[in-house]
Design an enzyme around this catalytic site. Structure first.
Site, PDB file in Angstrom:
ATOM      1  CE1 TYR A 105      55.054 -17.893 -24.843  1.00 52.35           C
ATOM      2  CE2 TYR A 105      56.888 -19.397 -24.447  1.00 52.35           C
ATOM      3  CZ  TYR A 105      56.236 -18.480 -25.248  1.00 52.35           C
ATOM      4  OH  TYR A 105      56.778 -18.144 -26.467  1.00 52.35           O
ATOM      5  CG  HIS A 115      54.669 -11.734 -27.386  1.00 50.09           C
ATOM      6  ND1 HIS A 115      55.499 -12.105 -28.414  1.00 50.09           N
ATOM      7  CD2 HIS A 115      53.754 -10.884 -27.910  1.00 50.09           C
ATOM      8  CE1 HIS A 115      55.115 -11.489 -29.526  1.00 50.09           C
ATOM      9  NE2 HIS A 115      54.062 -10.745 -29.247  1.00 50.09           N
ATOM     10  CE  LYS A 146      60.065 -12.228 -24.549  1.00 50.03           C
ATOM     11  NZ  LYS A 146      58.691 -12.038 -24.843  1.00 50.03           N
TER      12      LYS A 146
END
Length: 169
Positions: A105, A115, A146
């Site tokens: 994160y 997310h 991602k």
């Protein structure tokens, strides 16, 4: 804070553990205790935040003994990357369901607020990776929106990070 090593997990049963979890996002709660991974526990122990007692041996574990435990479990290189990312201010959680070691994160974000932005794959310098495995790491990261961060750890325990992105020609 006092922590107890029980098998694969280190647990803390202390009201201060709530703040440790909510503020810094370590571990997960199960009933009234915070459960930490060995990597999280060693990191907190190195920072002087917890004291770990081995329930079986009935003694307090030193940092060196926790390092040995990490090495026995084959987590040395993963821990080196975990510690580096934590020291840089990132929230680091398991990336198991994404086929990677960690999910990461960005600073200011946390689990529950959104997310993760990255999945982190840890490799040792000189480690062979097949093109199909490498391709699958990139494909999975792209599929879950991602970025893939490849963390390469060398023999001196230095880390080089590569941001790998999927592109369409």
């Amino acid at each position: 804070m006092d922590a107890v090593l029980r098998g694969e997990l280190i647990t803390i049963n202390d009201p201060k553990a709530v703040a440790l979890h909510e503020k810094s996002h370590y571990g997960k709660f199960n009933q009234d205790e915070l459960q930490l991974s060995p990597m999280e526990a060693l990191y907190l122990q190195e920072k002087g935040k917890i004291k770990i007692t081995d329930k079986v041996k009935g003694k307090v574990l030193s940092v060196d003994e926790m390092w040995e435990l990490i090495q026995e479990k084959g987590l040395l290189y993963k821990y080196i990357v975990f510690r580096d990312l934590r020291n840089r201010g990132y929230i680091v959680k398991t990336g198991f369901k994404y086929g990677s070691e960690f999910r990461l994160y960005e600073r200011g974000k946390s689990p529950g607020d959104g997310h993760s932005d990255f999945v982190v794959k840890v490799v040792c310098e000189g480690q062979d990776i097949s093109i199909s495995n490498f391709s699958s790491y990139v494909r999975v990261a792209h599929g879950v929106k991602k970025k893939l961060l490849l963390a390469v750890v060398d023999d001196e325990q230095d880390i080089t990070y590569y941001n790998v992105e999927w592109t369409r020609p």
